[in-house]
Design a protein around this motif. Structure first.
Motif, mmCIF file in Angstrom:
data_model
loop_
_atom_site.group_PDB
_atom_site.id
_atom_site.type_symbol
_atom_site.label_atom_id
_atom_site.label_comp_id
_atom_site.label_asym_id
_atom_site.label_seq_id
_atom_site.Cartn_x
_atom_site.Cartn_y
_atom_site.Cartn_z
ATOM 1 N N PRO A 104 0.826 -1.215 0.000
ATOM 2 C CA PRO A 104 0.000 0.000 0.000
ATOM 3 C C PRO A 104 0.856 1.259 0.000
ATOM 4 O O PRO A 104 1.991 1.276 0.479
ATOM 5 C CB PRO A 104 -0.808 -0.125 1.294
ATOM 6 N N SER A 105 0.283 2.318 -0.559
ATOM 7 C CA SER A 105 0.994 3.588 -0.692
ATOM 8 C C SER A 105 0.141 4.709 -0.112
ATOM 9 O O SER A 105 -1.096 4.665 -0.203
ATOM 10 C CB SER A 105 1.301 3.861 -2.172
ATOM 11 N N PRO A 106 0.757 5.716 0.476
ATOM 12 C CA PRO A 106 -0.039 6.823 1.030
ATOM 13 C C PRO A 106 -0.703 7.675 -0.032
ATOM 14 O O PRO A 106 -1.622 8.438 0.277
ATOM 15 C CB PRO A 106 0.997 7.638 1.819
ATOM 16 N N GLU A 107 -0.262 7.585 -1.301
ATOM 17 C CA GLU A 107 -0.878 8.338 -2.391
ATOM 18 C C GLU A 107 -0.998 7.438 -3.610
ATOM 19 O O GLU A 107 -0.238 6.486 -3.789
ATOM 20 C CB GLU A 107 -0.058 9.585 -2.753
ATOM 21 N N PHE A 108 -1.965 7.746 -4.466
ATOM 22 C CA PHE A 108 -2.099 7.053 -5.736
ATOM 23 C C PHE A 108 -1.593 7.959 -6.856
ATOM 24 O O PHE A 108 -1.563 9.186 -6.697
ATOM 25 C CB PHE A 108 -3.555 6.633 -5.988
ATOM 26 N N PRO A 109 -1.151 7.404 -7.972
ATOM 27 C CA PRO A 109 -0.561 8.242 -9.022
ATOM 28 C C PRO A 109 -1.595 9.159 -9.654
ATOM 29 O O PRO A 109 -2.797 8.872 -9.658
ATOM 30 C CB PRO A 109 -0.032 7.205 -10.040
ATOM 31 N N ALA A 110 -1.113 10.263 -10.179
ATOM 32 C CA ALA A 110 -1.998 11.212 -10.854
ATOM 33 C C ALA A 110 -2.562 10.578 -12.113
ATOM 34 O O ALA A 110 -1.844 9.961 -12.900
ATOM 35 C CB ALA A 110 -1.238 12.491 -11.199
ATOM 36 N N ASP A 111 -3.862 10.728 -12.290
ATOM 37 C CA ASP A 111 -4.555 10.194 -13.460
ATOM 38 C C ASP A 111 -5.144 11.382 -14.223
ATOM 39 O O ASP A 111 -6.087 12.017 -13.770
ATOM 40 C CB ASP A 111 -5.651 9.227 -13.027
ATOM 41 N N ALA A 464 -11.480 3.650 4.785
ATOM 42 C CA ALA A 464 -11.764 2.393 4.092
ATOM 43 C C ALA A 464 -12.884 2.608 3.091
ATOM 44 O O ALA A 464 -14.017 2.923 3.481
ATOM 45 C CB ALA A 464 -12.132 1.295 5.086
ATOM 46 N N PHE A 465 -12.584 2.458 1.808
ATOM 47 C CA PHE A 465 -13.595 2.499 0.755
ATOM 48 C C PHE A 465 -12.985 1.940 -0.526
ATOM 49 O O PHE A 465 -11.765 1.758 -0.630
ATOM 50 C CB PHE A 465 -14.111 3.926 0.517
ATOM 51 N N GLU A 521 -8.664 1.605 -4.166
ATOM 52 C CA GLU A 521 -9.096 1.127 -2.856
ATOM 53 C C GLU A 521 -8.261 1.787 -1.769
ATOM 54 O O GLU A 521 -7.034 1.894 -1.890
ATOM 55 C CB GLU A 521 -8.957 -0.393 -2.756
ATOM 56 N N MET A 522 -8.938 2.222 -0.715
ATOM 57 C CA MET A 522 -8.270 2.727 0.473
ATOM 58 C C MET A 522 -8.572 1.785 1.626
ATOM 59 O O MET A 522 -9.729 1.443 1.876
ATOM 60 C CB MET A 522 -8.730 4.148 0.815
ATOM 61 N N LYS A 523 -7.519 1.385 2.318
ATOM 62 C CA LYS A 523 -7.649 0.534 3.485
ATOM 63 C C LYS A 523 -6.617 0.975 4.505
ATOM 64 O O LYS A 523 -5.421 1.039 4.199
ATOM 65 C CB LYS A 523 -7.432 -0.941 3.109
ATOM 66 N N ASP A 524 -7.088 1.315 5.667
ATOM 67 C CA ASP A 524 -6.224 1.846 6.723
ATOM 68 C C ASP A 524 -5.465 3.076 6.233
ATOM 69 O O ASP A 524 -4.264 3.238 6.478
ATOM 70 C CB ASP A 524 -5.242 0.777 7.211
ATOM 71 N N TYR A 525 -6.161 3.925 5.487
ATOM 72 C CA TYR A 525 -5.637 5.202 4.977
ATOM 73 C C TYR A 525 -4.472 5.011 4.009
ATOM 74 O O TYR A 525 -3.650 5.905 3.837
ATOM 75 C CB TYR A 525 -5.213 6.115 6.131
ATOM 76 N N ALA A 526 -4.388 3.859 3.367
ATOM 77 C CA ALA A 526 -3.367 3.589 2.351
ATOM 78 C C ALA A 526 -4.062 3.121 1.076
ATOM 79 O O ALA A 526 -5.089 2.434 1.133
ATOM 80 C CB ALA A 526 -2.367 2.539 2.830
ATOM 81 N N TYR A 527 -3.501 3.497 -0.062
ATOM 82 C CA TYR A 527 -4.138 3.238 -1.354
ATOM 83 C C TYR A 527 -3.501 2.043 -2.054
ATOM 84 O O TYR A 527 -2.288 1.817 -1.970
ATOM 85 C CB TYR A 527 -3.986 4.452 -2.280
#
Length: 531
Positions: A104-111, A464-465, A521-527
């Motif tokens: 998991p990563s704290p950010e997801f790449p720019a789309d 979480a979502f 997906e975010m789980k435990d504030y990680a993407y």
């Protein structure tokens, strides 16, 4: 004449044994595609829910008991909903682990693709996003216009009782549009003729009205470009009937200078840009050729090491490149043979088309993406203003200027908000049913809006979502890298109306290539994500 007694006996005689009469009277044409079919039962999940029973991982199409009535979808939405259903099936598969980073990563790449629909799902309800108060809506709009940063805690225990959260949601749904014609769907424009057919278009046969619309459009486009050069607008889109253009300010997407991407393009459009003196590159096509050339060289080295030889394999594996030595327009060899009058010589146009056939093969494909950098973006701006093919001359979009989309206000722009609605239902999980809640966002979801929504929902849904994203496919090519990896990027950008975290994400070099994020997906504030 038939005998009445014989007829009565035949009617009273018992039916012969064997297949039933209903089976014998079966319609022999019932297997054709145009035969009416019975409703197919909803598919049952073949795999058990993951441990923990988190209903957010259940597919949205498994909602068996919706909690509210919904209007049937319009015909133009069925195609996009099919993408959502396909992604939902992938979600339920136990092997459908999001690709991308293994951890998991704290950010997801720019789309940089434009999303037409985003569906958020969570085990926590989205009722806090419904029925905003008049003061909350006004405060959200004011925060957007004043570029006010909304400070949200990492987790909100009672979202319904948090006005700051609801104001931040309203702020993230705002975008700016030109022209504004409420009765016409102005995005997407590529392939929108069917949706626009039958709509009132008073300018279609009125040249004076077309000139007025085009004049206002040129003013708005120039205003956006001036804001972009001044660093007050981070990016904006120009969506025409045949192609789209993404203008980005210096410092975004890893580029130290302003850049513009055009996709999809054709050989005619690229030739017209060359005629105007616009210098551009084809990054996806060049990357594909370099990759094929590298693979062909590796294959040649392997064959040489094995003693197989055969240099023709390089041409087969690499980019096909026809020999142009014999197509230079000179046919002196025919005169040497004395048959110049007996052989029909090809004309210049045929020779040119043969030379350019490989360039034509990439037309309307993601590899046709054109990248313009630096001062050439200003030349591209003038080219768009004077380009006659920018506006359709026939069909439902005739005389209608391209759509301008921006995250900030500009001259002639109209404030619009994305449509958001929450629903709830029950999904089948191991051991019974669980409540599943969803929030559907419709409209042109721009890159900054996607990041702002995830930031707000992360705080409201306790980190979480899941999100299913439907992208406008022609815009997925905008995720190509616009600058060399070694280029130095300015350390900071002036205030351009975006949240600092959103701006940090958009400053990163794109890594998605010609694809876009389909699952987030975010789980435990990680993407984690899947492209």
């Amino acid at each position: 004449r038939s005998d009445p007694a014989a007829t009565a006996e035949a009617a009273a005689a018992p039916a012969p044994r064997g297949p039933s009469a209903a089976a014998r009277r079966r319609n022999p044409f019932s297997s054709l595609d145009n035969a009416p079919q019975r409703a197919v039962a909803a598919p049952q999940p073949s795999a058990a829910a993951p441990a923990g029973g988190d209903p957010s991982v259940a597919p949205f199409w498994q909602f068996l008991e919706p909690a509210c009535e919904e209007k049937p979808p319009r015909k133009e939405e069925l195609a996009e909903r099919s993408d959502i259903l396909t992604l939902s099936k992938d979600l339920h598969s136990p092997l459908a682990v999001p690709e991308g980073p293994s951890s998991p990563s704290p950010e997801f790449p720019a789309d940089w693709s434009i999303k037409t629909r985003v569906l958020f799902m969570s085990s926590q309800p989205f009722t806090w996003a419904e029925h905003l108060k008049a003061q909350e809506e006004a405060q959200g709009l004011a925060q957007h216009c004043r570029a006010t940063e909304s400070a949200l805690p990492q987790s909100v225990q009672e979202p319904r009782l948090c006005p700051e959260l609801r104001c931040a949601l309203q702020q993230s749904l705002v975008y700016w549009l030109h022209p504004s014609l409420p009765w016409l769907p102005l995005f997407p424009r590529i392939g929108a003729d069917r949706r626009m057919a039958g709509k009132a278009c008073p300018w279609a046969q009125d040249e004076a009205l077309q000139q007025v619309l085009m004049s206002d459009w040129c003013v708005s486009l120039t205003s956006l470009y001036n804001l972009l050069r001044a660093g007050l607008c981070p990016y904006f889109y120009v969506c025409a009937a045949q192609f789209s253009v993404l203008f980005r300010a210096a410092g975004l997407a890893g580029s130290a200078v302003p850049s513009a991407a055009v996709a999809p393009t054709t050989r005619g459009l690229r030739q017209a840009m060359r005629s105007e003196g616009i210098k551009f590159s084809l990054p996806l096509l060049e990357e594909s050729r370099a990759r094929k050339q590298k693979n062909s060289q590796e294959g040649l080295e392997t064959e040489t090491a094995d003693g197989l030889g055969g240099g023709s394999s390089v041409e087969d594996a690499g980019e096909p490149s026809p020999s142009d030595d014999d197509d230079d327009g000179s046919f002196s060899w025919l005169e040497e043979m004395g048959v110049q009058d007996k052989v029909k010589q090809p004309d210049t146009i045929s020779i040119q088309l043969r030379k350019e056939k490989h360039e034509v093969q990439v037309d309307h494909r993601p590899e046709s993406l054109v990248l313009v950098r630096g001062s050439n973006t200003f030349t591209l701006l003038n080219f768009l203003i004077s380009c006659r093919s920018l506006v359709a001359v026939a069909g439902p979009q005739a005389g209608l200027p391209p759509t301008l989309l921006a995250p900030v206000a500009f001259r002639g722009g109209t404030m619009q908000t994305l449509k958001a609605r929450s629903t709830s239902g029950r999904a089948r999980v191991q051991g019974g049913f669980e409540d599943v809640f969803s929030l559907e966002v419709l409209g042109p979801v721009l890159p900054h809006a996607l990041h702002a929504l995830t930031r707000v929902l992360g705080a409201a849904q306790r980190g979480a979502f899941r999100a299913l994203l439907s992208a406008h496919q022609p815009s997925a090519a905008f995720n190509a890298r616009p600058a060399p990896p070694q280029e130095a990027v300015p350390p900071d950008l002036p205030a351009c109306g975006l949240h600092p975290k959103t701006l940090d994400q958009l400053r990163q070099c794109p890594t998605l290539g010609k694809s876009s994020i389909r699952l987030l997906e975010m789980k435990d504030y990680a993407y984690t994500w899947r492209a």
